[in-house]
Scaffold this active site. Structure first.
Site, PDB file in Angstrom:
ATOM      1  CG  MET A  38      -1.987  -1.046   1.321  1.00 35.04           C
ATOM      2  SD  MET A  38      -3.236  -0.803   0.016  1.00 35.04           S
ATOM      3  CE  MET A  38      -4.266  -2.230   0.560  1.00 35.04           C
ATOM      4  N   PRO A  39       1.399   1.452  -0.938  1.00 35.09           N
ATOM      5  CG  PRO A  39       2.701   1.532  -3.106  1.00 35.09           C
ATOM      6  CD  PRO A  39       1.809   0.428  -2.293  1.00 35.09           C
ATOM      7  CG  HIS A  40       0.204   8.217   0.699  1.00 34.35           C
ATOM      8  ND1 HIS A  40      -0.811   8.630  -0.360  1.00 34.35           N
ATOM      9  CD2 HIS A  40       0.721   9.248   1.394  1.00 34.35           C
ATOM     10  CE1 HIS A  40      -0.998   9.826  -0.138  1.00 34.35           C
ATOM     11  NE2 HIS A  40      -0.027  10.534   0.677  1.00 34.35           N
TER      12      HIS A  40
END
Length: 77
Positions: free
Chosen positions: A1-3
């Site tokens: 879940m990269p932001h």
């Protein structure tokens, strides 16, 4: 879940910001082998006169051990 959080000076067009986001997300998906639904990206415009206080000091100077690309400037010198 990269932001991903991108901070930059104001003045880029909405089209430029959309293209930047699309290219970054495309590379993140490819390199990290994740789905597009897992990636989020925010762009925040910071005025030049606020850059040292709002970006350089908290995100660069105080977190230098987390940077994978160091800047070639120092607004305090």
């Amino acid at each position: 879940m990269p932001h991903i959080s991108v901070k930059l000076y104001p003045g880029r067009s909405e089209q430029q910001k959309v293209q930047l986001a699309e290219r970054i997300v495309k590379d993140v998906i490819s390199l990290l082998n994740c789905g597009e639904e897992s990636v989020s990206l925010a762009i925040e415009e910071i005025k030049p006169e606020d850059w040292a206080e709002q970006v350089y000091e908290p995100d660069i100077l105080n977190k230098s051990e987390k940077l994978y690309k160091q800047p070639g400037y120092n607004p305090f010198q």
